[in-house]
Design an enzyme around this catalytic site. Structure first.
Site, PDB file in Angstrom:
ATOM      1  N   GLU A  90      -5.383 -52.078  -8.416  1.00  0.00           N
ATOM      2  CA  GLU A  90      -5.168 -52.787  -9.687  1.00  0.00           C
ATOM      3  C   GLU A  90      -4.204 -51.997 -10.582  1.00  0.00           C
ATOM      4  O   GLU A  90      -4.136 -50.771 -10.492  1.00  0.00           O
ATOM      5  CB  GLU A  90      -6.497 -52.936 -10.439  1.00  0.00           C
ATOM      6  CG  GLU A  90      -7.490 -53.875  -9.796  1.00  0.00           C
ATOM      7  CD  GLU A  90      -7.222 -55.342 -10.125  1.00  0.00           C
ATOM      8  OE1 GLU A  90      -6.176 -55.647 -10.736  1.00  0.00           O
ATOM      9  OE2 GLU A  90      -8.057 -56.178  -9.739  1.00  0.00           O
ATOM     10  N   GLU A 118     -10.876 -62.772  -7.503  1.00  0.00           N
ATOM     11  CA  GLU A 118     -11.090 -61.690  -8.468  1.00  0.00           C
ATOM     12  C   GLU A 118     -10.850 -62.208  -9.879  1.00  0.00           C
ATOM     13  O   GLU A 118     -11.571 -61.863 -10.803  1.00  0.00           O
ATOM     14  CB  GLU A 118     -10.148 -60.513  -8.177  1.00  0.00           C
ATOM     15  CG  GLU A 118     -10.597 -59.194  -8.808  1.00  0.00           C
ATOM     16  CD  GLU A 118     -10.146 -59.028 -10.255  1.00  0.00           C
ATOM     17  OE1 GLU A 118     -10.759 -58.220 -10.966  1.00  0.00           O
ATOM     18  OE2 GLU A 118      -9.197 -59.697 -10.684  1.00  0.00           O
ATOM     19  N   ASP A 172      -5.386 -63.443  -5.289  1.00  0.00           N
ATOM     20  CA  ASP A 172      -5.383 -64.562  -6.239  1.00  0.00           C
ATOM     21  C   ASP A 172      -4.743 -64.111  -7.550  1.00  0.00           C
ATOM     22  O   ASP A 172      -4.711 -62.919  -7.869  1.00  0.00           O
ATOM     23  CB  ASP A 172      -6.793 -65.129  -6.464  1.00  0.00           C
ATOM     24  CG  ASP A 172      -7.759 -64.124  -7.061  1.00  0.00           C
ATOM     25  OD1 ASP A 172      -7.692 -62.944  -6.692  1.00  0.00           O
ATOM     26  OD2 ASP A 172      -8.583 -64.521  -7.914  1.00  0.00           O
TER      27      ASP A 172
HETATM   28 ZN   LIG Z   1      -6.228 -57.780 -10.870  1.00  0.00          ZN
END
Ligand SMILES: [Zn+2]
Length: 398
Positions: free
Chosen positions: A169, A140, A75
């Site tokens: 990330e 997230e 997302d």
């Molecule tokens: Zn992220």
């Protein structure tokens, strides 16, 4: 095999407009990349009353240990004003050696590179010497209620066990190789309401101004410092984030005033002990408020925000060393091992296995013109590939 090219993988993913909570085709696109590599792919829909259903994906290659998990999210945050973008946010256009699009660095780019790294590993070495899985959520950037936490629980209930996890990330402030995250601070938020007695500003003896109580309570939380930091963490820090009285009149003493706060705390504390310290400070300041001579102690109420984030520090040296050495081998740079920044889904994963985080350079995340250098996609794919080989070698050492 086209999935060995991270640029193509990323273009495919960016072209799926998966703004939370929409799946946007992104998980289906990922599934289509993983199936030909031999992964068993499962889609898990998480539900919660009053919240949109969220699609998540779990995929596993291999059925024996050791088991390495890659975690992340497909997302993305909304693009904002699309007209301000140099190239449309979901077109995945390449210009000047950079790939533009929402999610390019946060974090479809990380997923695209890890898929490419696995594809190349299989091409070069055959199937991994254990299992590799993808744990990918669609929640997230939103409330994160129907995402990683539930997906982990769901997979664990089906017997899945992991030996280590890499979260993709963006972790690098300026250049690939700057920083690996090996832990995160905890976070607790709350709101303190101070109770007074409403009255006329000209007749204060008939009223009790709650602001007189609020000021010492707020300052008692901000000073003195909670600690001076630890070996792996900066000092804990509390910020008062809002003060609310809601009183438009200049001749009225309000009945109540409140302030909100957030503390980012290190491994000196747990969520429970930091809450206890906050209460101790509030009680001490309420009893001895210098702004209320001769008055009763300040009356206050506190409400805690739901779901504090717990602090954690990964101490698995083989995992950290495998990643750190992979970064050094590919970039020639020694990454800093850091616990800075906000919370991440690693806070849920740490309850299942040791977890570290390493991804792209975060400079343009959530911004207009989010973009990644094509060269960085290649470098990150090489780092992930080197990490995969090293991690299995280390994990299989007798
Ligand atoms: Zn992220």
């Amino acid at each position: 095999m086209s999935t060995s090219d991270p640029v193509i993988n990323l273009q495919t993913l960016i072209r799926c407009p998966s703004v939370t909570p929409a799946e946007g085709g992104a998980l289906s696109a990922l599934e289509a990349m993983l199936l030909p590599l031999g992964f068993k792919v499962e889609r898990m829909v998480a539900t919660e009353p009053g919240m949109p259903d969220i699609e998540n994906l779990y995929a596993r290659l291999g059925n024996k240990g050791p088991h390495l998990m890659f975690a992340g999210h497909t997302d993305v945050v909304p693009p904002g004003d699309e007209a301000s973008w140099s190239h449309p946010p979901f077109a995945a256009m390449i210009a000047g050696g950079e790939l533009f699009g929402r999610g390019a660095v946060d974090m479809k780019g990380g997923i695209a590179c890890f898929v490419a790294a696995v594809a190349r590993h299989i091409e070069k070495h055959g199937m991994p010497k254990g299992s590799i899985s993808f744990l990918i959520t669609g929640d997230e950037e939103g409330p994160a209620v129907n995402g990683t936490e539930k997906l982990l629980k769901w997979a664990a209930e089906r017997g899945e066990r992991w030996d280590a996890c890499l979260v993709g990330e963006p972790t690098n402030p300026d250049a690939l190789g700057d920083m690996i995250k090996i832990g995160r601070r905890g976070s607790v938020s709350g709101k303190v309401s101070v109770l007074g007695v409403q009255g006329h500003a000209a007749y204060p003896h008939l009223a009790d101004n709650p602001l007189r109580g609020l000021l010492p309570l707020a300052s008692a939380l901000m000073d003195p410092p909670f600690d001076t930091g630890t070996d792996n963490f900066p000092p804990s820090n509390l910020e008062v984030t809002s003060v609310d009285v809601g009183n438009p009149a200049t001749n009225v003493i309000p009945a109540r005033a409140s302030f909100a706060f957030n503390i980012r705390f290190n491994d000196t504390w747990t969520a429970d002990t930091v809450k206890a310290e906050i209460l101790r400070r509030l009680d001490a300041a309420a009893a001895g408020s210098p702004l209320r001579p001769g008055r009763d102690p300040v009356r206050y109420e506190i409400t805690w925000a739901e779901r504090p984030s717990h602090v954690f520090l990964t101490r698995n040296n083989a995992l950290i060393a495998s990643l750190s050495e992979a970064v050094e081998t590919v970039t020639g740079r020694t990454p800093q091992l850091s616990t800075t920044g906000g919370t991440s889904d690693a806070r849920f994963i740490k309850d299942y296995c040791p977890v570290v985080e390493f991804g792209l350079v975060g400079q343009t995340m959530h911004m207009v013109d989010e973009r990644v250098a094509l060269a960085d996609l290649e470098i990150l794919t090489q780092i992930y590939g080197t990490f995969i080989s090293r991690w299995f070698d280390n994990a299989l050492l007798p």
